[in-house]
Design an enzyme around this catalytic site. Structure first.
Site, PDB file in Angstrom:
ATOM      1  CG  ASP A   9      16.348  13.270  70.376  1.00 23.35           C
ATOM      2  OD1 ASP A   9      15.291  13.549  69.784  1.00 23.35           O
ATOM      3  OD2 ASP A   9      16.610  13.683  71.521  1.00 23.35           O
ATOM      4  N   GLY A  10      16.763  14.591  67.505  1.00 22.62           N
ATOM      5  CA  GLY A  10      17.130  15.874  66.937  1.00 22.62           C
ATOM      6  C   GLY A  10      16.802  16.998  67.897  1.00 22.62           C
ATOM      7  CD  GLU A  47      13.524  14.249  66.532  1.00 21.34           C
ATOM      8  OE1 GLU A  47      14.040  13.135  66.380  1.00 21.34           O
ATOM      9  OE2 GLU A  47      13.181  14.699  67.652  1.00 21.34           O
ATOM     10  CG  ASP A  75      12.228  11.834  70.619  1.00 26.25           C
ATOM     11  OD1 ASP A  75      12.400  12.214  69.446  1.00 26.25           O
ATOM     12  OD2 ASP A  75      12.850  12.332  71.572  1.00 26.25           O
ATOM     13  CG  HIS A 133      13.395  14.315  76.857  1.00 25.14           C
ATOM     14  ND1 HIS A 133      14.736  14.429  76.613  1.00 25.14           N
ATOM     15  CD2 HIS A 133      12.770  14.995  75.864  1.00 25.14           C
ATOM     16  CE1 HIS A 133      14.926  15.166  75.513  1.00 25.14           C
ATOM     17  NE2 HIS A 133      13.742  15.503  75.047  1.00 25.14           N
ATOM     18  CG  ASP A 143      18.161  15.130  74.689  1.00 27.75           C
ATOM     19  OD1 ASP A 143      17.575  15.904  73.909  1.00 27.75           O
ATOM     20  OD2 ASP A 143      18.479  15.462  75.850  1.00 27.75           O
TER      21      ASP A 143
END
Length: 243
Positions: A9-10, A47, A75, A133, A143
């Site tokens: 995740d970023g 990301e 994501d 999320h 995250d």
């Protein structure tokens, strides 16, 4: 053979702004958390950096073999579409888009492409896009790592046996309540506004367009503002801001 799992995740505060990335690698009954940050960057770059760092980790520690199966969960549709659909065309055109423009984030696309070329096997990686999320443990943890680095907060990264890892990392089922809440929030964000209510310097204002509200609140500290979808919501927000 057990799958090698990667979650990434970023995050970017302001996009562009301070950013961070997080990755969790699961291989050989071991879990390794990775993370880092940059002072000024974008969400897409973070990301990508998360994926690059995770793949680089696998190569550096020789965790890949000819019969490995690696699954990356992210994501970011931007990352997955880029590596599976767009990058071959970009390279063939000399890193130009179909519109003859320079490819954004070319340096990172080149690096990721180079790393993947060095990996053994024909089907090097399976790419899976997760909804962000919605309660998937691996995504939620990435995250946390990414936002901690973006906010320059201290976070302890795990490196040890999966048996002692406190997160159900192999569970990719989403939380239905979080998924519903996220969907509702997204629908609300795209719904047509009735008005925008703001509180600036202790005074409440009602604007009919976001442009008007933005001019009022942008760059001002301590302001509050919300979008109302109807007259009833507008009244409720005014009452909330009046307390």
């Amino acid at each position: 053979m057990e799958n090698i799992l990667i979650f990434t995740d970023g995050s970017s505060r302001g996009n562009p702004g301070p950013g961070g990335w997080g990755a969790v690698v699961v291989a050989n009954d071991r879990v390794v958390e990775l993370g880092g940050g940059e002072a000024h960057t974008t969400n897409n770059r973070m990301e990508m950096q998360a994926v690059i760092s995770a793949v680089d980790f696998l190569i550096e520690y020789e965790l890949l073999t000819l019969n490995f199966k690696c699954i990356v969960y992210t994501d970011s549709a931007y990352v997955v579409n880029g590596i599976t659909k767009w990058v071959a065309g970009w390279k063939a055109r000399g890193w130009l888009t179909l519109q003859k423009e320079q490819v954004l984030n070319r340096d990172l696309w080149e690096k990721l492409s180079y790393l993947l070329e060095d990996m053994p096997g024909d089907e090097k990686i399976q790419w899976k896009v997760l909804k962000g999320h919605v309660g998937v443990p691996g995504n939620e943890r990435c995250d946390e790592i990414a936002t901690a680095f973006a906010d320059k907060k201290t976070i302890k990264l795990y490196d040890g046996p999966i048996s002692e890892y406190k997160i159900d990392i192999k569970n990719i089922a989403h939380n239905s309540e979080k998924s519903f809440a996220r969907s509702a929030s997204k629908k609300r964000s795209t719904a047509k506004a009735y008005s925008y209510v703001s509180k600036v310097g202790g005074k409440i204002h009602v604007d009919k367009s976001w442009q008007e509200c933005e001019k009022r609140v942008k760059g001002v500290s301590g302001v509050r503002y919300k979008k109302a979808l109807n007259k009833s919501e507008e009244i409720s927000i005014i009452e909330e801001f009046s307390k």
